[in-house]
Scaffold this active site. Structure first.
Site, PDB file in Angstrom:
ATOM      1  N   TYR A  94      56.757  69.297 -15.264  1.00  0.00           N
ATOM      2  CA  TYR A  94      55.653  69.676 -16.150  1.00  0.00           C
ATOM      3  C   TYR A  94      56.106  70.582 -17.292  1.00  0.00           C
ATOM      4  O   TYR A  94      55.319  70.899 -18.180  1.00  0.00           O
ATOM      5  CB  TYR A  94      54.562  70.419 -15.369  1.00  0.00           C
ATOM      6  CG  TYR A  94      53.634  69.519 -14.614  1.00  0.00           C
ATOM      7  CD1 TYR A  94      54.102  68.744 -13.571  1.00  0.00           C
ATOM      8  CD2 TYR A  94      52.286  69.454 -14.935  1.00  0.00           C
ATOM      9  CE1 TYR A  94      53.252  67.923 -12.863  1.00  0.00           C
ATOM     10  CE2 TYR A  94      51.427  68.632 -14.237  1.00  0.00           C
ATOM     11  CZ  TYR A  94      51.918  67.871 -13.199  1.00  0.00           C
ATOM     12  OH  TYR A  94      51.072  67.066 -12.503  1.00  0.00           O
ATOM     13  N   LYS A 146      60.939  68.397  -1.485  1.00  0.00           N
ATOM     14  CA  LYS A 146      61.646  67.129  -1.275  1.00  0.00           C
ATOM     15  C   LYS A 146      63.149  67.423  -1.388  1.00  0.00           C
ATOM     16  O   LYS A 146      63.902  66.759  -2.104  1.00  0.00           O
ATOM     17  CB  LYS A 146      61.160  66.121  -2.335  1.00  0.00           C
ATOM     18  CG  LYS A 146      61.592  64.707  -2.115  1.00  0.00           C
ATOM     19  CD  LYS A 146      60.867  64.007  -0.998  1.00  0.00           C
ATOM     20  CE  LYS A 146      61.477  62.638  -0.784  1.00  0.00           C
ATOM     21  NZ  LYS A 146      61.118  62.007   0.485  1.00  0.00           N
ATOM     22  N   ASP A 161      56.808  64.094   1.627  1.00  0.00           N
ATOM     23  CA  ASP A 161      56.182  62.827   2.045  1.00  0.00           C
ATOM     24  C   ASP A 161      55.534  62.956   3.422  1.00  0.00           C
ATOM     25  O   ASP A 161      54.392  62.539   3.631  1.00  0.00           O
ATOM     26  CB  ASP A 161      57.164  61.651   1.980  1.00  0.00           C
ATOM     27  CG  ASP A 161      58.542  61.985   2.510  1.00  0.00           C
ATOM     28  OD1 ASP A 161      58.981  63.125   2.343  1.00  0.00           O
ATOM     29  OD2 ASP A 161      59.188  61.106   3.102  1.00  0.00           O
ATOM     30  N   ASP A 188      50.307  69.026  -7.282  1.00  0.00           N
ATOM     31  CA  ASP A 188      49.265  68.236  -7.932  1.00  0.00           C
ATOM     32  C   ASP A 188      48.793  67.125  -6.989  1.00  0.00           C
ATOM     33  O   ASP A 188      47.596  66.939  -6.749  1.00  0.00           O
ATOM     34  CB  ASP A 188      49.861  67.627  -9.211  1.00  0.00           C
ATOM     35  CG  ASP A 188      48.796  67.260 -10.215  1.00  0.00           C
ATOM     36  OD1 ASP A 188      47.620  67.582  -9.994  1.00  0.00           O
ATOM     37  OD2 ASP A 188      49.146  66.642 -11.244  1.00  0.00           O
TER      38      ASP A 188
END
Ligand code: NAP
Length: 398
Positions: A147, A214, A263, A287
């Site tokens: 972002y 992640k 995930d 988000d």
């Protein structure tokens, strides 16, 4: 005449009983939900002896119409000066045009925490069997990750230059027709977010924190976020919190800090919601996670958000949904997201009793099945009301 909210480095925010609070109405359905929210916020504030002097500032389509600029400098200056503000949704074009005004405001004011509490209100229709088990608070990093806006468009001279530089310096081969984005994750940015999350857990008696990342794939960005989080716990919070590996999963009376790969976390917040409490994560994961969780408790029509810098005291509270342009001006959509963002704002400035009253009024209104279209279509026997009527129903119950 209202007074300014100020920040004292030792004592924190100094809030008068009649603060001046800037607001952005917002594009699209902003014209519907903002007046509705304001009605409720004013009624709750006045019940507790406060009054708010609202100060309109412009951004988005209204600003462009009136000033020729999407985010006038004056708006940024007013938010900088008055510290705390609230806003409706603003349009962001996809794939071109200007960058997000929401993201710009967060970056200019360095609002590094995006706070998204996710809980269920009794009576709200939900797609899951036990929405009452969902009670989580997400701390989403707001200034870094992809972002940050370091992106170049495929086949432009900038992209070709960057691609060549990466090949020359690192031997990284990137397709010629690729757009390229850069994902910065710093120790400073990670730890100030994680510090706020741990402090929140301490202040609100929350027993568990997850770093969601992640890091198995992106080792030096998302993986480093996880590592820096555990280091912070050891270095600054050892008396009140402990990492999983440092206690074999048995924290005693301290807060347990653990981590989850993004995930599987998205799966587990759905299948084992009671195991999650405070979650801190980077911008993009945050988000996805906050919208997915909002769906479990009634959708984005009722999900609030706040963006804050706990050092400077700045905070902008905002509806988390977009402008829903197809409904604009119809007095139809659910104003709960911006109302509950106002509740977060009240909590942030220490007006807890007024905040609690609004929550009770919301629960009682929804409990009576008086709801806007989005909930009415999912409930049996509901009385569907307009956006403004829903706000009035809350005021009647305050
Ligand atoms: P959106 O405006 O959030 O609308 C998507 C759908 O969500 C709507 O069609 C509606 O569903 C539901 N919805 C939205 N607001 C609602 C409300 N107040 N009450 C009940 N339901 C509501 O998303 P979008 O269409 O993807 O985005 C439109 C614009 O908003 C874009 O320009 C986007 O960039 C911008 N945006 C701004 C913000 C922000 O300012 N923070 C955030 C996200 C998006 P149904 O059709 O099922 O009724």
């Amino acid at each position: 005449m209202g007074e300014k909210i100020t920040m004292d480095a030792d004592a924190g925010l100094q809030v008068p009983t009649d603060p001046i609070i800037p607001f952005i109405e917002g594009d699209g359905t902003g014209v519907d939900i903002w007046p509705a929210a304001r009605l409720v916020l004013d009624a709750a504030a006045s019940k507790h002896g406060h009054s708010i002097e609202w100060k309109e500032v412009l951004a988005g389509e209204k600003a462009y119409r009136e000033t020729g600029e999407w985010l006038p400098q004056e708006t940024v200056e007013v938010f900088t000066e008055y510290l705390i503000g609230i806003k409706g949704p603003l349009t962001t074009p996809v794939g071109g045009g200007f960058r997000s005004l929401n993201v710009a405001l967060r970056q200019i004011l360095d609002l590094y925490v995006c706070l998204r509490p996710i809980r269920w209100f009794e009576g709200v229709p939900s797609p899951v069997k036990h929405p009452e088990l969902v009670d989580m608070v997400i701390f989403r990093e707001n200034t870094e990750d992809i972002y940050a806006g370091f992106e170049v468009e495929a086949m432009t001279p900038d992209a070709l230059k960057l691609r060549q530089l990466l090949e020359d310096a690192f031997g990284w081969r990137i397709r010629e027709d690729a757009g390229i984005g850069i994902k910065p994750i710093s120790k400073t940015g990670s730890q100030r977010l994680q510090r706020a999350a741990i402090q929140y857990a301490v202040d609100h008696g929350r027993p568990r924190i997850h770093w969601v990342h992640k890091g198995n794939i992106m080792k030096f960005t998302e993986g480093a976020f996880q590592r820096w989080g555990y280091e912070l716990v050891r270095e600054e919070f050892a008396d009140v919190a402990v990492g999983w590996a440092d206690c074999d999963g048995d924290p005693g009376d301290r807060i347990l800090v653990q981590d989850a790969i993004a995930d599987i976390a998205l799966q587990q917040v759905l299948t084992r919601p009671t195991e999650f409490d405070v979650i801190a994560t980077m911008n993009l994961n945050g988000d996805y996670l906050s919208d997915a969780l909002a769906a479990q408790v009634g959708g984005i029509g009722i999900a609030p958000g706040g963006n804050a810098n706990y050092v400077t005291g700045h905070g902008i509270f905002e509806a988390t949904h977009g402008t829903a342009p197809k409904y604009a001006g119809q007095d139809k959509v659910n104003p709960s997201s911006v109302i509950l963002s106002g509740v977060l704002m009240f909590e942030h400035i220490g007006w807890q009793a007024a905040a609690d009253d609004i929550v009770r009024a919301l629960e009682s209104t929804i409990g009576d099945k008086v709801v806007t279209y989005d909930f009415a279509r999912l409930m049996d026997g509901a009385t569907e009301v307009k956006c403004s009527e829903f706000a009035q129903a809350l005021v009647d119950r305050l």
